[in-house]
Design an enzyme around this catalytic site. Sequence first.
Site, PDB file in Angstrom:
ATOM      1  N   ASP A  36       0.857  -1.189   0.000  1.00 33.43           N
ATOM      2  CA  ASP A  36       0.000   0.000   0.000  1.00 33.43           C
ATOM      3  C   ASP A  36       0.896   1.243   0.000  1.00 33.43           C
ATOM      4  O   ASP A  36       2.005   1.204   0.541  1.00 33.43           O
ATOM      5  CB  ASP A  36      -0.934  -0.007   1.234  1.00 33.43           C
ATOM      6  CG  ASP A  36      -2.164   0.876   1.037  1.00 33.43           C
ATOM      7  OD1 ASP A  36      -2.003   2.087   0.783  1.00 33.43           O
ATOM      8  OD2 ASP A  36      -3.289   0.370   1.108  1.00 33.43           O
ATOM      9  N   ASP A  62       4.171   1.861  -4.348  1.00 33.04           N
ATOM     10  CA  ASP A  62       3.187   2.286  -5.350  1.00 33.04           C
ATOM     11  C   ASP A  62       3.101   1.168  -6.388  1.00 33.04           C
ATOM     12  O   ASP A  62       4.110   0.840  -7.022  1.00 33.04           O
ATOM     13  CB  ASP A  62       3.698   3.602  -5.975  1.00 33.04           C
ATOM     14  CG  ASP A  62       2.784   4.116  -7.079  1.00 33.04           C
ATOM     15  OD1 ASP A  62       1.871   3.390  -7.511  1.00 33.04           O
ATOM     16  OD2 ASP A  62       3.018   5.266  -7.517  1.00 33.04           O
ATOM     17  N   ASN A  89      -6.032  -5.202  -5.620  1.00 32.89           N
ATOM     18  CA  ASN A  89      -7.148  -4.371  -5.159  1.00 32.89           C
ATOM     19  C   ASN A  89      -6.834  -2.872  -5.192  1.00 32.89           C
ATOM     20  O   ASN A  89      -7.750  -2.059  -5.300  1.00 32.89           O
ATOM     21  CB  ASN A  89      -7.519  -4.818  -3.733  1.00 32.89           C
ATOM     22  CG  ASN A  89      -8.382  -3.817  -3.019  1.00 32.89           C
ATOM     23  OD1 ASN A  89      -9.588  -3.762  -3.208  1.00 32.89           O
ATOM     24  ND2 ASN A  89      -7.749  -2.983  -2.196  1.00 32.89           N
ATOM     25  N   TYR A 154     -11.063   5.845 -15.557  1.00 34.79           N
ATOM     26  CA  TYR A 154     -11.299   4.748 -14.605  1.00 34.79           C
ATOM     27  C   TYR A 154     -12.004   3.586 -15.319  1.00 34.79           C
ATOM     28  O   TYR A 154     -11.597   2.429 -15.201  1.00 34.79           O
ATOM     29  CB  TYR A 154     -12.147   5.278 -13.452  1.00 34.79           C
ATOM     30  CG  TYR A 154     -12.477   4.273 -12.371  1.00 34.79           C
ATOM     31  CD1 TYR A 154     -11.534   3.917 -11.412  1.00 34.79           C
ATOM     32  CD2 TYR A 154     -13.743   3.683 -12.286  1.00 34.79           C
ATOM     33  CE1 TYR A 154     -11.838   3.005 -10.395  1.00 34.79           C
ATOM     34  CE2 TYR A 154     -14.060   2.779 -11.274  1.00 34.79           C
ATOM     35  CZ  TYR A 154     -13.102   2.443 -10.335  1.00 34.79           C
ATOM     36  OH  TYR A 154     -13.412   1.542  -9.336  1.00 34.79           O
ATOM     37  N   LYS A 158     -10.614  -0.170 -15.890  1.00 39.11           N
ATOM     38  CA  LYS A 158     -11.320  -1.317 -15.304  1.00 39.11           C
ATOM     39  C   LYS A 158     -11.785  -2.292 -16.389  1.00 39.11           C
ATOM     40  O   LYS A 158     -11.851  -3.505 -16.150  1.00 39.11           O
ATOM     41  CB  LYS A 158     -12.490  -0.843 -14.441  1.00 39.11           C
ATOM     42  CG  LYS A 158     -12.042  -0.094 -13.176  1.00 39.11           C
ATOM     43  CD  LYS A 158     -11.289  -1.006 -12.216  1.00 39.11           C
ATOM     44  CE  LYS A 158     -10.894  -0.320 -10.929  1.00 39.11           C
ATOM     45  NZ  LYS A 158     -10.157  -1.211 -10.018  1.00 39.11           N
TER      46      LYS A 158
HETATM   47  N1  NAD Z   1     -15.881   1.185  -3.501  1.00 45.01           N
HETATM   48  C1  NAD Z   1     -16.538   0.886  -4.623  1.00 45.01           C
HETATM   49  O1  NAD Z   1     -17.704   1.213  -4.784  1.00 45.01           O
HETATM   50  C2  NAD Z   1     -15.829   0.112  -5.726  1.00 45.01           C
HETATM   51  C3  NAD Z   1     -16.605  -0.309  -6.818  1.00 45.01           C
HETATM   52  C4  NAD Z   1     -15.980  -1.017  -7.841  1.00 45.01           C
HETATM   53  C5  NAD Z   1     -14.623  -1.281  -7.780  1.00 45.01           C
HETATM   54  N2  NAD Z   1     -13.902  -0.863  -6.709  1.00 45.01           N
HETATM   55  C6  NAD Z   1     -12.467  -1.174  -6.707  1.00 45.01           C
HETATM   56  O2  NAD Z   1     -12.111  -1.853  -5.522  1.00 45.01           O
HETATM   57  C7  NAD Z   1     -10.782  -1.502  -5.154  1.00 45.01           C
HETATM   58  C8  NAD Z   1     -10.741  -0.989  -3.723  1.00 45.01           C
HETATM   59  O3  NAD Z   1     -11.612   0.115  -3.623  1.00 45.01           O
HETATM   60  P1  NAD Z   1     -11.940   0.835  -2.238  1.00 45.01           P
HETATM   61  O4  NAD Z   1     -13.265   1.447  -2.410  1.00 45.01           O
HETATM   62  O5  NAD Z   1     -11.688  -0.066  -1.100  1.00 45.01           O
HETATM   63  O6  NAD Z   1     -10.831   2.006  -2.276  1.00 45.01           O
HETATM   64  P2  NAD Z   1     -10.171   2.896  -1.105  1.00 45.01           P
HETATM   65  O7  NAD Z   1      -9.795   4.195  -1.724  1.00 45.01           O
HETATM   66  O8  NAD Z   1     -11.052   2.918   0.100  1.00 45.01           O
HETATM   67  O9  NAD Z   1      -8.837   2.073  -0.743  1.00 45.01           O
HETATM   68  C9  NAD Z   1      -7.822   1.938  -1.717  1.00 45.01           C
HETATM   69  C10 NAD Z   1      -6.527   1.509  -1.039  1.00 45.01           C
HETATM   70  O10 NAD Z   1      -5.528   1.406  -2.075  1.00 45.01           O
HETATM   71  C11 NAD Z   1      -4.363   2.143  -1.687  1.00 45.01           C
HETATM   72  N3  NAD Z   1      -3.714   2.657  -2.909  1.00 45.01           N
HETATM   73  C12 NAD Z   1      -4.159   3.651  -3.709  1.00 45.01           C
HETATM   74  N4  NAD Z   1      -3.283   3.865  -4.711  1.00 45.01           N
HETATM   75  C13 NAD Z   1      -2.273   2.979  -4.545  1.00 45.01           C
HETATM   76  C14 NAD Z   1      -1.083   2.717  -5.253  1.00 45.01           C
HETATM   77  N5  NAD Z   1      -0.731   3.420  -6.335  1.00 45.01           N
HETATM   78  N6  NAD Z   1      -0.268   1.721  -4.804  1.00 45.01           N
HETATM   79  C15 NAD Z   1      -0.581   1.013  -3.687  1.00 45.01           C
HETATM   80  N7  NAD Z   1      -1.696   1.242  -2.964  1.00 45.01           N
HETATM   81  C16 NAD Z   1      -2.537   2.201  -3.388  1.00 45.01           C
HETATM   82  C17 NAD Z   1      -4.893   3.247  -0.795  1.00 45.01           C
HETATM   83  O11 NAD Z   1      -3.869   3.769   0.059  1.00 45.01           O
HETATM   84  C18 NAD Z   1      -5.996   2.528  -0.016  1.00 45.01           C
HETATM   85  O12 NAD Z   1      -5.494   1.850   1.109  1.00 45.01           O
HETATM   86  C19 NAD Z   1     -10.307  -0.462  -6.183  1.00 45.01           C
HETATM   87  O13 NAD Z   1      -9.566  -1.117  -7.204  1.00 45.01           O
HETATM   88  C20 NAD Z   1     -11.603   0.073  -6.728  1.00 45.01           C
HETATM   89  O14 NAD Z   1     -11.464   0.594  -8.021  1.00 45.01           O
HETATM   90  C21 NAD Z   1     -14.457  -0.166  -5.682  1.00 45.01           C
END
Ligand code: NAD
Length: 268
Positions: A36, A62, A89, A154, A158
Amino acid sequence: MALQGQVAVVTGAGQGIGKAIATRFASEGADIGIIDVNGEKAQATSEDIRRIGRNALVSVADVANFHAVEAAIAKIVGELGRLDILINNAGIEKRAPFLEITPEDWQRQLDVNLSGTFFCMQLAAREMAKRGYGRIVNLSSVAGLIGPIDLAAYGAAKAGIVGLTRAGALDLADFGITVNAIAPGPIETELMLGVWTAEALRERPQHGAIARFGTVDEIAASALFLASPESGFITGVTLSIDGGAAAAGAYMVEKYRRRKASGKPIGA
Ligand SMILES: NC(=O)c1ccc[n+]([C@@H]2O[C@H](COP(=O)([O-])OP(=O)(O)OC[C@H]3O[C@@H](n4cnc5c(N)ncnc54)[C@H](O)[C@@H]3O)[C@@H](O)[C@H]2O)c1
């Protein structure tokens, strides 16, 4: 204890969906490597995992940086001893009208969401191939399956993950590695709260067949299913966990109108 004795790498496990997956997998017996960018949040997750009784190792990196991921995975394999599961993720999302997306915002969303997924897949698969076993689960999105609004970068990233999942499934099958994706609908996390207006937060969940937000635990359960040893004949699949949003497509507009016209509380 479906994952007893296994090691899983979960990217972006500092919060939200990744944190739920990491702690669920730990409760199923896995040790967890966390990658992370947010060291503080990743440490908090690792403490939760230790309280569950499993080992956790944090690498602050990253995912868009190939060499940083390479070092992180080497450290995790060095200290936790093996690598069975990768959950891709980590992701970012920035909303902007199509005509106003900057080249920098376009590139960063492609770098983190799509290239980051590929880098982690390739580097983890090199480790998994040595032992002839692996489970890779990528986080796509409903935005990668149907056209999102004001989310072109995005959505394109995806959608790219869906293609990458299919390609990985074919190329890695001979090494005993399955590759699948999850496409969540709206899940209440900081990512979602950050990109939606208050009005959208009220209205958006009503546009699925099941008129509510999903939970991070529901995504963790589906990740566990795809990551478990029993799912060895499933590969190349993108599983929608979205309350029927992708299945309904444009028909939801009509259902939503009827819900509103009925005067009953929507989503009750
Ligand atoms: N929340 C939703 O509604 C939703 C819907 C569809 C898909 N998703 C996907 O699920 C995944 C998680 O989403 P979430 O809602 O938990 O997001 P979030 O923003 O709550 O958490 C994302 C995590 O990823 C880390 N992160 C961000 N950029 C990074 C990088 N470059 N390298 C390493 N770590 C990094 C952040 O520090 C954080 O801990 C994402 O891929 C998101 O696109 C989420």
